[in-house]
Design an enzyme around this catalytic site. Structure first.
Site, short mmCIF file in Angstrom:
data_model
loop_
_atom_site.label_atom_id
_atom_site.label_comp_id
_atom_site.label_asym_id
_atom_site.label_seq_id
_atom_site.Cartn_x
_atom_site.Cartn_y
_atom_site.Cartn_z
N ASP A 157 41.91 36.90 43.38
CA ASP A 157 42.69 36.47 42.21
C ASP A 157 43.69 37.58 41.86
O ASP A 157 44.90 37.36 41.71
CB ASP A 157 41.71 36.23 41.05
N ASP A 196 47.96 37.90 43.04
CA ASP A 196 49.00 38.00 42.01
C ASP A 196 49.84 39.26 42.22
O ASP A 196 51.06 39.25 42.03
CB ASP A 196 48.38 38.04 40.60
N ASP A 229 40.06 48.81 45.71
CA ASP A 229 40.91 49.72 44.94
C ASP A 229 41.99 50.32 45.84
O ASP A 229 43.15 50.43 45.45
CB ASP A 229 40.08 50.81 44.23
N TYR A 256 33.20 34.41 39.11
CA TYR A 256 33.68 33.38 38.19
C TYR A 256 32.72 32.20 38.06
O TYR A 256 32.90 31.35 37.20
CB TYR A 256 35.06 32.87 38.64
N LYS A 261 34.09 45.83 48.08
CA LYS A 261 33.72 47.07 47.38
C LYS A 261 32.34 47.45 47.91
O LYS A 261 31.35 47.51 47.17
CB LYS A 261 33.75 46.80 45.85
#
Ligand code: NAD
Length: 373
Positions: A254, A258, A230, A149, A198
């Protein structure tokens, strides 16, 4: 001991829910003999209306002089004539810029998002009962100021073809400081830390894993494990009870935080904290300013009250007091008290229905404060 706490109610339901969290902190002060000195300051749309800026210098000054900040939420509805003016300006001057400015100005690099399933609200969980036999209780620690980001980005047209890129960059210092926070939190909880990355694809993830392991050498009491992002997304809905403390980068955090909040089924119940290298932190509910219910006295103040519990735990080192707040929330739920958003969920003897669909924001604050001491 005297503690300075800055209150930033913000917009929408912010003032209503912060008022209740303050009530609970005042009760803690009386019962445990602490003096909390509160100073209120403007942020978000309320600050724009009063000063033209979403994060006035005066607010930053008050915040910097405090031990911690308790915030409501910022923002309005761009389509609502009452708050549309906040959005007809440069994005840097919108209410949400106040929150981003606060994070940047105070170097808040670690975002804590606990997700806990209250046994009393288990019916609100969208997962099958067999998936969550013992409920779940986890904290996701998300790196907040680096990674994808904040990397270099751009959009270009090359030979008539549009292309865009975003860059994910982490240096070892950024990884180390959030890893240290996560290990410290694991020490205060179940001494288990899961790092999510990852590693099989990304260089940033390979550095992430290396640095987290290096930090882990200083915490031999904490069991460290790793998981691909994942797989983590799947496991969160397959066996959420297996998670305790999770640390991950900005974008993965993020998304995963959520997902974790969604499986609790009750947005009005989830606190959050943003911390820097010192004990300082900004504590706020995970939800937004809920403009649709602002001013009606029906907002659920529990996420903000639980944020105050995190403030006691992480900024003031008052663990017993933090636990007293959490226990008071549980006691209120156990007795069947519900605000409108959770009315009817697992209530005892239809109490919420008898109260006409739930008790008010202020009544919930009174009940929880009354359960302390
Ligand atoms: P929201 O979280 O404000 O509301 C989503 C839904 O949940 C609404 O129906 C709302 O009534 C309900 N809800 C939220 N909190 C509740 C509570 N405590 N009690 C009962 N019901 C509750 O999300 P949104 O509608 O997408 O955003 C509204 C505004 O909040 C926007 O301006 C957005 O930018 C802002 N926002 C701010 C923050 C923050 O300050 N950290 C975070 C998210 C959104």
């Amino acid at each position: 001991m005297e503690y300075q706490i800055a209150l930033l109610p913000g917009d929408g339901i912010g003032p209503e829910i912060v008022r209740e969290a303050k009530k609970v902190l005042e009760k803690i002060g009386n019962v445990y003999g602490h003096a909390f000195s509160f100073r209120e300051a403007l942020v978000g749309g309320a600050a724009i209306d009063a000063t033209g800026a979403p994060l006035p210098q005066e607010t930053l000054r008050i915040v910097r002089e405090s031990n911690a900040v308790l915030m409501g939420s910022v923002g309005g509805d761009a389509k609502n004539p009452a708050t549309a003016r906040w959005y007809q300006v440069d994005p840097k001057l919108r209410p949400e810029a106040g929150l981003l400015g606060l994070r940047k100005g105070l170097g808040l690099f670690a975002n804590l998002r606990p997700a806990y399933l209250y046994p009393q609200l288990a019916d609100a969980c969208p997962l099958k009962k067999e998936t969550v036999p013992g409920g779940f209780d986890m904290v996701i620690v998300r790196e907040l100021t680096g990674g994808l980001y904040f990397g270099e980005r751009g959009t270009q047209t090359v030979d008539g073809v549009r292309r865009a890129f975003d860059t994910c960059v982490y240096d070892e210092k950024e990884i180390r400081r959030v890893a240290v926070k996560a290990f410290d939190i694991a020490m205060k909880r179940g001494r288990k830390l899961l790092s999510v990355d990852k590693h099989n694809v990304l260089d940033t993830s390979r550095l992430w894993r290396q640095v987290v392991e290096e930090v882990g050498a200083d915490y031999p009491q904490v069991a460290l494990s790793h998981m691909y992002v994942d797989n983590c997304a799947m496991q969160l809905v397959h066996d959420p009870g297996a998670f305790d403390v999770v640390v991950t980068d900005n974008m993965f955090g993020d998304i995963l935080s959520d997902e974790a909040s969604m499986i609790t089924g009750s947005i009005g119940m989830l606190p959050s904290a943003s911390l820097n290298e010192t004990k300082f932190g900004v504590y706020e509910p995970s939800h937004g300013s809920a403009p649709d219910i602002a001013g009606k006295g029906i907002a659920n103040p529990i996420a903000t009250i639980l944020s105050a519990a995190l403030l006691l735990r992480y900024s003031l080192d008052l663990e017993e007091e933090a636990k007293a707040v959490e226990a008071a929330v549980e006691k209120a739920l156990e007795a069947g008290y519900r605000t409108a958003d959770i009315a009817g969920v697992g209530t005892v003897a239809g109490q919420a229905a008898a109260d006409g669909g739930g008790i008010s924001t202020g009544q919930m604050g009174d009940v929880i404060a009354g359960c302390i001491g």
